[in-house]
Design a protein around this motif. Structure first.
Motif, PDB file in Angstrom:
ATOM      1  N   PRO A  43       0.829  -1.216   0.000  1.00  0.00           N
ATOM      2  CA  PRO A  43       0.000   0.000   0.000  1.00  0.00           C
ATOM      3  C   PRO A  43       0.860   1.261   0.000  1.00  0.00           C
ATOM      4  O   PRO A  43       2.014   1.247   0.439  1.00  0.00           O
ATOM      5  CB  PRO A  43      -0.790  -0.118   1.304  1.00  0.00           C
ATOM      6  N   GLY A  44       0.271   2.343  -0.495  1.00  0.00           N
ATOM      7  CA  GLY A  44       0.996   3.608  -0.469  1.00  0.00           C
ATOM      8  C   GLY A  44       1.105   4.163   0.925  1.00  0.00           C
ATOM      9  O   GLY A  44       2.084   4.823   1.284  1.00  0.00           O
ATOM     10  N   LEU A  45       0.087   3.868   1.752  1.00  0.00           N
ATOM     11  CA  LEU A  45      -0.016   4.448   3.094  1.00  0.00           C
ATOM     12  C   LEU A  45      -0.945   3.567   3.920  1.00  0.00           C
ATOM     13  O   LEU A  45      -1.922   3.052   3.402  1.00  0.00           O
ATOM     14  CB  LEU A  45      -0.610   5.855   2.971  1.00  0.00           C
ATOM     15  N   VAL A  46      -0.623   3.378   5.195  1.00  0.00           N
ATOM     16  CA  VAL A  46      -1.496   2.626   6.103  1.00  0.00           C
ATOM     17  C   VAL A  46      -1.897   3.533   7.256  1.00  0.00           C
ATOM     18  O   VAL A  46      -1.048   4.210   7.846  1.00  0.00           O
ATOM     19  CB  VAL A  46      -0.798   1.360   6.649  1.00  0.00           C
ATOM     20  N   VAL A  47      -3.192   3.540   7.565  1.00  0.00           N
ATOM     21  CA  VAL A  47      -3.709   4.363   8.653  1.00  0.00           C
ATOM     22  C   VAL A  47      -4.476   3.472   9.619  1.00  0.00           C
ATOM     23  O   VAL A  47      -5.232   2.596   9.188  1.00  0.00           O
ATOM     24  CB  VAL A  47      -4.624   5.494   8.131  1.00  0.00           C
ATOM     25  N   LEU A  48      -4.283   3.686  10.925  1.00  0.00           N
ATOM     26  CA  LEU A  48      -4.952   2.886  11.948  1.00  0.00           C
ATOM     27  C   LEU A  48      -5.814   3.784  12.835  1.00  0.00           C
ATOM     28  O   LEU A  48      -5.396   4.208  13.916  1.00  0.00           O
ATOM     29  CB  LEU A  48      -3.925   2.133  12.801  1.00  0.00           C
ATOM     30  N   PRO A  49      -7.036   4.091  12.413  1.00  0.00           N
ATOM     31  CA  PRO A  49      -7.926   4.933  13.216  1.00  0.00           C
ATOM     32  C   PRO A  49      -8.419   4.190  14.449  1.00  0.00           C
ATOM     33  O   PRO A  49      -8.412   2.957  14.500  1.00  0.00           O
ATOM     34  CB  PRO A  49      -9.080   5.226  12.253  1.00  0.00           C
ATOM     35  N   ARG A  72      -9.455  -2.730   5.918  1.00  0.00           N
ATOM     36  CA  ARG A  72      -8.901  -4.034   6.294  1.00  0.00           C
ATOM     37  C   ARG A  72      -9.127  -4.259   7.778  1.00  0.00           C
ATOM     38  O   ARG A  72      -8.989  -3.346   8.591  1.00  0.00           O
ATOM     39  CB  ARG A  72      -7.404  -4.080   5.983  1.00  0.00           C
ATOM     40  N   GLY A  73      -9.510  -5.504   8.129  1.00  0.00           N
ATOM     41  CA  GLY A  73      -9.647  -5.869   9.531  1.00  0.00           C
ATOM     42  C   GLY A  73      -8.408  -6.591  10.008  1.00  0.00           C
ATOM     43  O   GLY A  73      -7.320  -6.019  10.085  1.00  0.00           O
ATOM     44  N   ALA A  74      -8.536  -7.897  10.271  1.00  0.00           N
ATOM     45  CA  ALA A  74      -7.401  -8.680  10.751  1.00  0.00           C
ATOM     46  C   ALA A  74      -6.591  -9.286   9.605  1.00  0.00           C
ATOM     47  O   ALA A  74      -5.557  -9.912   9.844  1.00  0.00           O
ATOM     48  CB  ALA A  74      -7.888  -9.795  11.680  1.00  0.00           C
ATOM     49  N   GLY A  75      -7.058  -9.145   8.379  1.00  0.00           N
ATOM     50  CA  GLY A  75      -6.316  -9.671   7.245  1.00  0.00           C
ATOM     51  C   GLY A  75      -6.417 -11.174   7.074  1.00  0.00           C
ATOM     52  O   GLY A  75      -5.544 -11.793   6.482  1.00  0.00           O
ATOM     53  N   THR A  76      -7.508 -11.777   7.576  1.00  0.00           N
ATOM     54  CA  THR A  76      -7.661 -13.227   7.473  1.00  0.00           C
ATOM     55  C   THR A  76      -8.472 -13.648   6.252  1.00  0.00           C
ATOM     56  O   THR A  76      -8.689 -14.841   6.034  1.00  0.00           O
ATOM     57  CB  THR A  76      -8.348 -13.796   8.735  1.00  0.00           C
ATOM     58  N   GLY A  77      -8.938 -12.691   5.453  1.00  0.00           N
ATOM     59  CA  GLY A  77      -9.749 -13.004   4.281  1.00  0.00           C
ATOM     60  C   GLY A  77      -8.998 -13.891   3.302  1.00  0.00           C
ATOM     61  O   GLY A  77      -7.764 -13.892   3.248  1.00  0.00           O
ATOM     62  N   LEU A  78      -9.735 -14.626   2.473  1.00  0.00           N
ATOM     63  CA  LEU A  78      -9.123 -15.615   1.581  1.00  0.00           C
ATOM     64  C   LEU A  78      -9.462 -15.386   0.111  1.00  0.00           C
ATOM     65  O   LEU A  78      -9.347 -16.295  -0.703  1.00  0.00           O
ATOM     66  CB  LEU A  78      -9.559 -17.023   2.010  1.00  0.00           C
ATOM     67  N   ALA A  86      -1.699   0.252  -4.703  1.00  0.00           N
ATOM     68  CA  ALA A  86      -0.316   0.724  -4.607  1.00  0.00           C
ATOM     69  C   ALA A  86      -0.209   2.217  -4.304  1.00  0.00           C
ATOM     70  O   ALA A  86       0.651   2.646  -3.536  1.00  0.00           O
ATOM     71  CB  ALA A  86       0.444   0.386  -5.884  1.00  0.00           C
ATOM     72  N   GLU A  87      -1.063   2.999  -4.896  1.00  0.00           N
ATOM     73  CA  GLU A  87      -1.024   4.450  -4.672  1.00  0.00           C
ATOM     74  C   GLU A  87      -2.219   4.889  -3.820  1.00  0.00           C
ATOM     75  O   GLU A  87      -2.689   6.022  -3.940  1.00  0.00           O
ATOM     76  CB  GLU A  87      -1.029   5.195  -6.011  1.00  0.00           C
ATOM     77  N   GLY A  88      -2.699   3.993  -2.978  1.00  0.00           N
ATOM     78  CA  GLY A  88      -3.849   4.307  -2.148  1.00  0.00           C
ATOM     79  C   GLY A  88      -3.567   4.158  -0.671  1.00  0.00           C
ATOM     80  O   GLY A  88      -2.437   3.890  -0.245  1.00  0.00           O
ATOM     81  N   VAL A  89      -4.634   4.295   0.116  1.00  0.00           N
ATOM     82  CA  VAL A  89      -4.553   4.239   1.575  1.00  0.00           C
ATOM     83  C   VAL A  89      -5.232   2.967   2.061  1.00  0.00           C
ATOM     84  O   VAL A  89      -6.349   2.642   1.623  1.00  0.00           O
ATOM     85  CB  VAL A  89      -5.227   5.481   2.208  1.00  0.00           C
ATOM     86  N   LEU A  90      -4.577   2.251   2.938  1.00  0.00           N
ATOM     87  CA  LEU A  90      -5.161   1.089   3.593  1.00  0.00           C
ATOM     88  C   LEU A  90      -5.627   1.532   4.977  1.00  0.00           C
ATOM     89  O   LEU A  90      -4.822   1.952   5.807  1.00  0.00           O
ATOM     90  CB  LEU A  90      -4.141  -0.042   3.699  1.00  0.00           C
ATOM     91  N   ILE A  91      -6.942   1.435   5.232  1.00  0.00           N
ATOM     92  CA  ILE A  91      -7.514   1.857   6.510  1.00  0.00           C
ATOM     93  C   ILE A  91      -7.754   0.602   7.346  1.00  0.00           C
ATOM     94  O   ILE A  91      -8.645  -0.192   7.061  1.00  0.00           O
ATOM     95  CB  ILE A  91      -8.828   2.635   6.291  1.00  0.00           C
ATOM     96  N   VAL A  92      -6.929   0.408   8.362  1.00  0.00           N
ATOM     97  CA  VAL A  92      -6.949  -0.796   9.189  1.00  0.00           C
ATOM     98  C   VAL A  92      -7.755  -0.517  10.452  1.00  0.00           C
ATOM     99  O   VAL A  92      -7.403   0.385  11.232  1.00  0.00           O
ATOM    100  CB  VAL A  92      -5.518  -1.242   9.545  1.00  0.00           C
ATOM    101  N   GLU A 112     -17.626  -2.332  17.649  1.00  0.00           N
ATOM    102  CA  GLU A 112     -16.803  -1.706  16.623  1.00  0.00           C
ATOM    103  C   GLU A 112     -16.259  -2.777  15.680  1.00  0.00           C
ATOM    104  O   GLU A 112     -16.212  -3.962  16.028  1.00  0.00           O
ATOM    105  CB  GLU A 112     -15.668  -0.922  17.271  1.00  0.00           C
ATOM    106  N   PRO A 113     -15.821  -2.382  14.481  1.00  0.00           N
ATOM    107  CA  PRO A 113     -15.446  -3.385  13.472  1.00  0.00           C
ATOM    108  C   PRO A 113     -14.203  -4.194  13.812  1.00  0.00           C
ATOM    109  O   PRO A 113     -14.004  -5.280  13.259  1.00  0.00           O
ATOM    110  CB  PRO A 113     -15.221  -2.549  12.205  1.00  0.00           C
ATOM    111  N   GLY A 114     -13.357  -3.698  14.726  1.00  0.00           N
ATOM    112  CA  GLY A 114     -12.142  -4.421  15.081  1.00  0.00           C
ATOM    113  C   GLY A 114     -12.334  -5.454  16.176  1.00  0.00           C
ATOM    114  O   GLY A 114     -11.367  -6.118  16.578  1.00  0.00           O
TER     115      GLY A 114
END
Length: 488
Positions: A43-49, A72-78, A86-92, A112-114
């Motif tokens: 990802p271009g950038l990762v943000v953890l709100p 993105r949550g826990a990243g367990t998706g299949l 690549a030039e975007g933001v990943l919101i975790v 909450e989603p997390g």
């Protein structure tokens, strides 16, 4: 990093704090894929709100800058559903892990989603309640990801999927507005079922920031039975017989010999020697009813060829029986350096035929396929095994994996039951839907996200430009209704 992302990162750091924004290359690479490791994008950038307001701020900044974003949550998706841009933001959303409200009188919780899936049941179990959807990854997967993919689990035969247990959502729209959809704590709501549209949309319509879930009373009794068969065909026949008899177990799961081998090497589950397949059937409900159901299940299993039966006497033995099934996906790493987890659906009555055809596909390609699946509702999880170090092996595994989905569709099934479409199956969607169908679906997406900033490149093989006419046909004129004509 591109100049516009550097500027965006500075603004986000000022608002959310330095530790909430990740820009270092090595750290970014830890987010380059979900559980489907075959596809990787840094990802271009990762943000953890840490709150809905912070999610809104991040999305608004992305919208203002015209930068795409992926939740993105826990990243367990299949399915590659959380694959970054690549030039975007990943919101975790993993830091948003508060259970905000538990209302037992209305059998609801707002989270909450997390929040980790299993944490909800753990929180309400002392009061005699539980949250039904239980993916195999429930000890780590989060509710936000479950909502995005409409996750199921072993007990979906009786209790259904995430969509059946989410009653309301606070969502952040792709232009950065927070809105509530659905009934929430109420039993019903009027108007369009927007919750039904949002659940399973894989983050293409926005980000869930709060989730209202249904809590169920814990059953009075739970009994698990393991039946061992010589073949998967016999195990499948047992499931068909159980359902045909009018029984509705909470779960009916099958593992074939290869999956059993992997589980034994990983966790030593002690399943019967010589089993070509094991069937796990779990019944729950009023104690008297469960006893009668289990007796019937065991009778039907014997009748269809079971050579060994085990009935768990208590919760500890239940956990022992389930240990192999719960560990199956990870356990396959003990017998293969690489594998693809597939997810297709077929009618229950076609189980034997499709499993035979999957075996033929594997043998013709020189590829081993382990089968683990929710037999009760025909949701297959073939694990296509390969060694990426062998030239051409990865491509051969991909071809077998795709051919399995073609089989499912050809037998009246679906390309996914609970893992989603993501990037992995987007090209398969036209096998199930016509051009008209796909255009109609994308009109819904355009209504939520006309700029295609939310999780772009997922689900649809060829995203349409919002506002354009359908590519495959001219817009049809709608005839006028004569005056005085009544519409019924």
């Amino acid at each position: 990093m591109a100049v516009h992302l550097m500027s965006l990162a500075r603004r986000l750091r000022r608002a959310l704090g330095t530790d909430a924004v990740v820009t270092e290359e090595a750290a970014l690479r830890t987010y380059e894929c979900d559980g489907l490791t075959h596809y990787r994008v840094t990802p271009g950038l990762v943000v953890l709100p840490e709150s809905a307001e912070e999610v809104r701020f991040v999305v608004r900044e992305c919208a203002d800058a015209g930068v795409p974003f992926v939740a993105r949550g826990a990243g367990t998706g299949l399915s590659g559903g959380a694959l970054p841009v690549a030039e975007g933001v990943l919101i975790v959303t993993s830091r948003m892990r508060r259970i905000l409200d538990v209302d037992l009188a209305n059998q609801r919780a707002i989270v909450e989603p997390g929040v980790v899936n299993l944490a909800i049941s753990q929180a309400v179990r002392p009061s005699g309640y539980f949250y039904a959807p239980d993916p195999s990854s429930q000890v780590v997967c989060t509710i936000g990801g479950n909502v995005a993919e409409n996750s199921g689990g072993a007990h979906c035969l009786k209790y259904g999927f995430t969509a059946h247990h989410v009653t309301g959502l606070e969502v952040c729209t792709p232009d950065g507005e927070l809105m509530w959809i659905g009934a929430g704590k109420a039993a019903e709501t009027a108007g369009y079922d927007l919750v039904g549209v949002f659940v399973g949309a894989e983050g293409t319509l926005g980000i869930a920031t709060k989730v209202a879930v249904r809590l169920l009373r814990a059953p009075q009794a739970v009994v698990t039975v393991l039946a061992a068969f010589r073949t998967t065909e016999e195990a499948g026949a047992a499931v068909s017989a159980i359902i045909a008899a009018g029984l509705t177990p909470a779960a009916a799961e099958i593992m074939d010999a290869l999956a059993i081998e992997a589980a034994e090497k990983a966790v030593g589950c002690g399943y019967p020697q010589g089993a070509g397949a094991v069937l796990l059937v779990e019944c729950d409900g009023p104690a008297v009813e469960v006893v009668a159901q289990v007796d019937d299940v065991e009778t039907l299993c014997r009748r269809t060829g079971a050579f060994a039966l085990r009935r768990a006497a208590d919760d500890a033995e239940r956990a022992d029986l389930w240990r192999g099934r719960k560990s199956a996906f990870a356990a396959v790493g003990r017998i293969s350096p690489n594998y693809i987890v597939q997810d297709g659906v077929i009618p229950r009555t076609r189980l034997a035929e499709v499993l035979h055809d999957i075996g033929e596909l594997g043998r013709d390609a020189g590829i081993r396929v382990a089968n683990v699946f929710h037999a009760g509702d025909g949701n297959l999880h073939p694990l296509v095994l390969y060694d990426a170090r062998v030239p051409g092996a990865a491509l051969a595994a991909e071809e077998v994996s795709g051919a399995i989905l073609d089989l499912c569709v050809a037998h009246g099934g679906s390309i996914t039951g609970e893992h989603g479409v993501g990037v992995d199956k987007a090209t398969k969607l036209p096998r199930m839907f016509s051009a008209d169908d796909l255009d109609t679906m994308q009109l819904v997406r355009c209504a939520f996200d006309p700029r295609h900033l939310a999780n772009p490149g997922k689900v649809f093989p060829t995203p349409r430009l919002c506002g354009e006419q359908p590519r495959h046909r001219e817009a049809e004129a709608v005839p006028a209704v004569p005056t005085g004509t009544e519409l019924w």
